[in-house]
Design an enzyme around this catalytic site. Structure first.
Site, PDB file in Angstrom:
ATOM      1  N   HIS A   1      58.590  13.187  20.575  1.00  0.00           N
ATOM      2  CA  HIS A   1      59.048  14.975  20.196  1.00  0.00           C
ATOM      3  C   HIS A   1      57.633  15.753  19.339  1.00  0.00           C
ATOM      4  O   HIS A   1      57.857  16.154  18.668  1.00  0.00           O
ATOM      5  CB  HIS A   1      60.144  14.779  19.766  1.00  0.00           C
ATOM      6  CG  HIS A   1      60.917  14.244  20.940  1.00  0.00           C
ATOM      7  ND1 HIS A   1      62.322  14.669  20.990  1.00  0.00           N
ATOM      8  CD2 HIS A   1      61.187  12.756  22.074  1.00  0.00           C
ATOM      9  CE1 HIS A   1      63.161  14.623  22.492  1.00  0.00           C
ATOM     10  NE2 HIS A   1      61.536  13.539  22.271  1.00  0.00           N
TER      11      HIS A   1
ATOM     12  N   ASP B   1      64.289  19.644  16.169  1.00  0.00           N
ATOM     13  CA  ASP B   1      64.226  19.229  17.729  1.00  0.00           C
ATOM     14  C   ASP B   1      66.220  19.522  18.327  1.00  0.00           C
ATOM     15  O   ASP B   1      67.276  19.140  17.753  1.00  0.00           O
ATOM     16  CB  ASP B   1      64.307  17.517  17.721  1.00  0.00           C
ATOM     17  CG  ASP B   1      63.784  17.021  19.082  1.00  0.00           C
ATOM     18  OD1 ASP B   1      62.424  16.890  19.439  1.00  0.00           O
ATOM     19  OD2 ASP B   1      65.076  16.558  19.688  1.00  0.00           O
TER      20      ASP B   1
ATOM     21  N   ALA C   1      45.291   5.517  22.982  1.00  0.00           N
ATOM     22  CA  ALA C   1      44.218   6.227  23.652  1.00  0.00           C
ATOM     23  C   ALA C   1      44.572   7.704  23.637  1.00  0.00           C
ATOM     24  O   ALA C   1      45.693   8.353  23.303  1.00  0.00           O
ATOM     25  CB  ALA C   1      44.056   6.358  25.357  1.00  0.00           C
TER      26      ALA C   1
ATOM     27  N   TRP D   1      56.843  14.957  29.121  1.00  0.00           N
ATOM     28  CA  TRP D   1      56.118  16.348  29.889  1.00  0.00           C
ATOM     29  C   TRP D   1      54.907  16.714  28.671  1.00  0.00           C
ATOM     30  O   TRP D   1      54.423  17.716  29.384  1.00  0.00           O
ATOM     31  CB  TRP D   1      57.230  17.233  28.815  1.00  0.00           C
ATOM     32  CG  TRP D   1      56.951  18.763  28.841  1.00  0.00           C
ATOM     33  CD1 TRP D   1      56.510  20.102  28.282  1.00  0.00           C
ATOM     34  CD2 TRP D   1      56.984  19.864  30.343  1.00  0.00           C
ATOM     35  NE1 TRP D   1      56.055  20.898  29.074  1.00  0.00           N
ATOM     36  CE2 TRP D   1      55.916  20.976  30.263  1.00  0.00           C
ATOM     37  CE3 TRP D   1      57.398  19.491  31.423  1.00  0.00           C
ATOM     38  CZ2 TRP D   1      56.522  22.080  30.996  1.00  0.00           C
ATOM     39  CZ3 TRP D   1      57.010  20.298  32.693  1.00  0.00           C
ATOM     40  CH2 TRP D   1      57.006  21.281  32.428  1.00  0.00           C
ATOM     41  N   ASN D   2      54.695  16.179  26.958  1.00  0.00           N
ATOM     42  CA  ASN D   2      53.341  16.486  26.774  1.00  0.00           C
ATOM     43  C   ASN D   2      52.342  15.889  27.553  1.00  0.00           C
ATOM     44  O   ASN D   2      51.051  16.647  27.888  1.00  0.00           O
ATOM     45  CB  ASN D   2      53.322  15.465  26.189  1.00  0.00           C
ATOM     46  CG  ASN D   2      54.387  16.140  24.645  1.00  0.00           C
ATOM     47  OD1 ASN D   2      54.075  17.441  24.258  1.00  0.00           O
ATOM     48  ND2 ASN D   2      55.267  15.086  24.034  1.00  0.00           N
TER      49      ASN D   2
ATOM     50  N   GLU E   1      49.333  18.645  29.212  1.00  0.00           N
ATOM     51  CA  GLU E   1      47.613  17.719  28.800  1.00  0.00           C
ATOM     52  C   GLU E   1      47.463  17.625  30.535  1.00  0.00           C
ATOM     53  O   GLU E   1      45.799  17.617  30.626  1.00  0.00           O
ATOM     54  CB  GLU E   1      47.751  16.529  28.080  1.00  0.00           C
ATOM     55  CG  GLU E   1      48.096  16.691  26.571  1.00  0.00           C
ATOM     56  CD  GLU E   1      48.683  15.407  25.670  1.00  0.00           C
ATOM     57  OE1 GLU E   1      49.756  15.536  24.801  1.00  0.00           O
ATOM     58  OE2 GLU E   1      48.894  14.414  26.616  1.00  0.00           O
TER      59      GLU E   1
ATOM     60  N   GLU F   1      64.064  13.339  31.865  1.00  0.00           N
ATOM     61  CA  GLU F   1      64.570  13.785  32.929  1.00  0.00           C
ATOM     62  C   GLU F   1      62.563  14.000  33.475  1.00  0.00           C
ATOM     63  O   GLU F   1      62.195  14.589  34.191  1.00  0.00           O
ATOM     64  CB  GLU F   1      63.833  15.456  32.002  1.00  0.00           C
ATOM     65  CG  GLU F   1      63.131  15.638  31.286  1.00  0.00           C
ATOM     66  CD  GLU F   1      61.993  14.978  30.222  1.00  0.00           C
ATOM     67  OE1 GLU F   1      62.681  13.541  29.058  1.00  0.00           O
ATOM     68  OE2 GLU F   1      60.950  15.025  29.854  1.00  0.00           O
ATOM     69  N   GLN F   2      62.103  12.921  34.076  1.00  0.00           N
ATOM     70  CA  GLN F   2      60.645  12.170  34.017  1.00  0.00           C
ATOM     71  C   GLN F   2      61.368  12.793  36.105  1.00  0.00           C
ATOM     72  O   GLN F   2      59.974  13.177  36.506  1.00  0.00           O
ATOM     73  CB  GLN F   2      60.411  11.095  33.785  1.00  0.00           C
ATOM     74  CG  GLN F   2      59.809  11.071  32.335  1.00  0.00           C
ATOM     75  CD  GLN F   2      59.498   9.903  31.804  1.00  0.00           C
ATOM     76  OE1 GLN F   2      59.447   8.947  32.648  1.00  0.00           O
ATOM     77  NE2 GLN F   2      59.795   9.356  30.535  1.00  0.00           N
TER      78      GLN F   2
HETATM   79  N1  UDP Z   1      49.518   9.649  23.727  1.00  0.00           N
HETATM   80  C1  UDP Z   1      48.366   9.309  23.459  1.00  0.00           C
HETATM   81  N2  UDP Z   1      47.786   8.112  23.422  1.00  0.00           N
HETATM   82  C2  UDP Z   1      48.464   7.261  23.780  1.00  0.00           C
HETATM   83  C3  UDP Z   1      50.119   7.247  24.212  1.00  0.00           C
HETATM   84  C4  UDP Z   1      50.394   8.357  24.730  1.00  0.00           C
HETATM   85  O1  UDP Z   1      47.710  10.158  22.912  1.00  0.00           O
HETATM   86  O2  UDP Z   1      47.648   6.111  24.156  1.00  0.00           O
HETATM   87  C5  UDP Z   1      50.881  10.814  23.496  1.00  0.00           C
HETATM   88  C6  UDP Z   1      50.199  11.588  24.751  1.00  0.00           C
HETATM   89  O3  UDP Z   1      48.536  12.258  24.952  1.00  0.00           O
HETATM   90  C7  UDP Z   1      51.222  12.830  24.760  1.00  0.00           C
HETATM   91  C8  UDP Z   1      52.203  11.408  23.494  1.00  0.00           C
HETATM   92  O4  UDP Z   1      51.444  11.060  23.791  1.00  0.00           O
HETATM   93  O5  UDP Z   1      50.977  13.354  24.003  1.00  0.00           O
HETATM   94  C9  UDP Z   1      53.607  11.181  24.896  1.00  0.00           C
HETATM   95  O6  UDP Z   1      53.914  12.339  25.522  1.00  0.00           O
HETATM   96  P1  UDP Z   1      55.138  12.448  26.339  1.00  0.00           P
HETATM   97  O7  UDP Z   1      55.756  13.712  26.817  1.00  0.00           O
HETATM   98  O8  UDP Z   1      54.140  12.360  27.873  1.00  0.00           O
HETATM   99  O9  UDP Z   1      55.154  11.284  27.286  1.00  0.00           O
HETATM  100  P2  UDP Z   1      57.010   9.630  26.497  1.00  0.00           P
HETATM  101  O10 UDP Z   1      55.471   9.217  25.285  1.00  0.00           O
HETATM  102  O11 UDP Z   1      57.766  10.690  26.252  1.00  0.00           O
HETATM  103  O12 UDP Z   1      57.513   9.340  28.021  1.00  0.00           O
END
Ligand code: UDP
Length: 481
Positions: A22, A131, A347, A367-368, A372, A388-389
């Site tokens: 978030h 948020d 990563a 969503w992020n 990406e 919501e995936q």
């Molecule tokens: N992310 C990253 N490296 C990792 C794991 C996650 O940079 O090893 C970042 C990823 O690029 C994204 C965010 O963490 O920007 C994950 O957000 P997302 O909404 O996809 O998923 P959530 O973590 O809420 O399941």
């Protein structure tokens, strides 16, 4: 306001939710606002300061063009001990144990007093951007006589599903978790099950709170762009209780906080090693496998995952976020050496995805991650896990046609937690993504068109750039009222 104050730059206070996923996009939105001349204060708790500071340092050190960005960080304590929670637990890197979830939210609500005092201290403030989860901040902003803007962490498609679910209550008479039902009111028919809405949109009470707080807010900011979800944008413009600002894609490769990791040296070494490893691979030959920040798999599932990647025969980078590795097949890393790279810890996802060697992405539909993947122009394979995936998967597979499901069985899964996706399913999905063929070529063509449209959207004059301009101008007008 006094006339001299009217000349001051807009001052926005950003209050993100405490998980990284978030925080990452919200900080990027704050940074974009700062680069557009807005004075920005980010509020978080001490345990999360290290996640915010890199963005602030990077923004403040940028040369002025045309504005010198100005971002500040202010901390409010998170009262862990008062709520029986471990110290620093709010810096969520795992889903809290179910028994602690109510305490976690109670502690979160209790931040109201500290945020109230801080808002007084920071005056003049033009708006509070918080948020969606912080529903209580709508009333707090109103008490301060300022607008509240909601940051919505997911895209328009799930937002429309959320809204129509609340309005039409399509599952009210359905008790089975696996019986498909349609969500009325949407531009295209969408079928879901209660199982696939679990934790996301299954609580009408929570949807009601979200709806009411949106109704009383100034508007919603979404990390998406018009050309990605045009039908849903048009739909939401018509039905949304308030204004909608599409300002994405934010946080593309090269703009992420450098490491979001306390041990920065370790993160930099990991980043360099991974990118070097990719440098030696052919274009579009590698599949990247990552499931976000909160993903938990059973040991049995992790083993199948490892075996599936091995069986695919294709190069892969797999981000592993698991405690202990007893489940790891014996001699696994030796067997896949030279072809598979297992990255432990954090990563540099956006950079990995942007690497020319990466052609496919197995992911959980966070969503992020979706943004990406789309903006990197890679073909996607979906493996939704929670929240919501499952809804977002429908957008990628059925509407945009840029993804293939790892396992179709998920859509009718009764209890997702108990299902183990077999290694063969993953191996098949990986082969589809990087093994060549017309199906993946078509997916890649479509996703690359979207990636180009995403870049246009955030460039000067693009739709997301203009939405940010509208937001800033609108808030300036509010100040004059
Ligand atoms: N992310 C990253 N490296 C990792 C794991 C996650 O940079 O090893 C970042 C990823 O690029 C994204 C965010 O963490 O920007 C994950 O957000 P997302 O909404 O996809 O998923 P959530 O973590 O809420 O399941």
């Amino acid at each position: 306001r006094a006339p001299e104050q009217q000349q001051q730059p807009l001052h926005l206070v950003f209050f993100p939710f405490l998980t990284r996923s978030h925080m990452i996009p919200m900080l990027e939105i704050a940074r974009i606002a700062a680069e557009r001349g807005v004075k920005v204060t980010v509020v978080t708790t001490p345990a999360n300061a290290h996640l915010v500071q890199p963005t602030i340092d990077r923004a403040n050190s940028r040369p002025a063009f045309p504005h010198q960005p100005h971002m500040d960080l202010r901390l409010i304590p998170y009262p862990s001990a008062d709520f029986g929670l471990p110290d620093g637990c709010e810096s969520l890197s795992a889903v809290p144990a179910p028994a602690l979830v109510p305490n976690f939210y109670a502690a979160l609500f209790s931040l109201r007093g500290a945020l109230d005092t801080l808002l007084r201290d920071l005056r003049p403030v033009d708006a509070l951007v918080s948020d969606a989860i912080h529903v209580w901040t709508t009333a707090l902003a109103a008490e301060h006589g300022i607008p509240r803007l909601i940051f919505q962490v997911f895209g328009l498609f799930p937002l429309c599903v959320e809204n129509e679910t609340y309005l039409h209550r399509p599952y009210e008479s359905i008790s089975s978790r696996s019986e498909p039902f349609s969500i009325p009111g949407l531009p295209h028919p969408v079928k879901l099950t209660r199982a696939s809405m679990a934790e996301g949109f299954n609580s009408l009470y929570m949807l009601g709170l979200l709806h009411e707080s949106e109704l009383n807010s100034y508007g919603v900011i979404v990390n998406s762009f018009y050309a990605l979800e045009p039908d849903y944008a048009e739909h939401y413009y018509k039905v949304a209780p308030r204004k909608v600002f599409l300002v994405g894609p934010v946080g593309l490769a090269g703009t992420h906080p450098p490491a979001a990791e306390k041990k920065e040296e370790k993160a930099t070494a990991c980043r360099d090693a991974t990118l070097r490893w990719l440098d030696a691979r052919e274009e579009d030959s590698v599949v990247y496998v990552s499931f976000g920040t909160l993903c938990e798999f059973s040991e049995e599932q992790l083993r199948e995952l490892a075996l599936g990647l091995e069986a695919s025969g294709h190069p892969f980078v797999w981000v592993l976020r698991a405690e202990g590795e007893k489940w790891m097949p014996e001699g696994y890393e030796e067997r896949v050496a030279g072809r598979g790279l297992v990255v432990r810890g954090w990563a540099p996802q956006a950079e990995i995805l942007a690497h020319r060697a990466v052609g496919g992405f197995v992911m959980h539909c966070g969503w992020n991650t979706v943004m990406e993947g789309v903006c990197a122009g890679v073909a996607l394979a979906t493996w939704p896990r929670r929240f919501e995936q499952f809804v977002t998967e429908k957008l990628l597979v059925d509407v945009l046609k840029i993804a293939t499901p790892v396992w179709e069985g998920f859509s009718s899964v009764v209890d997702e937690e108990k299902v183990v996706v077999p290694a063969e399913a993953l191996a098949k999905a990986v082969k589809r993504l990087v093994g060549g063929g017309e199906e993946v070529a078509a997916m890649r063509r479509r996703v690359r068109e979207l990636a180009a449209m995403g870049r246009q959207a955030v460039a000067e004059g693009g739709s997301s750039y203009e939405d940010m301009s509208c937001l800033i101008q609108g808030l300036m007008l509010c100040r004059e009222e």
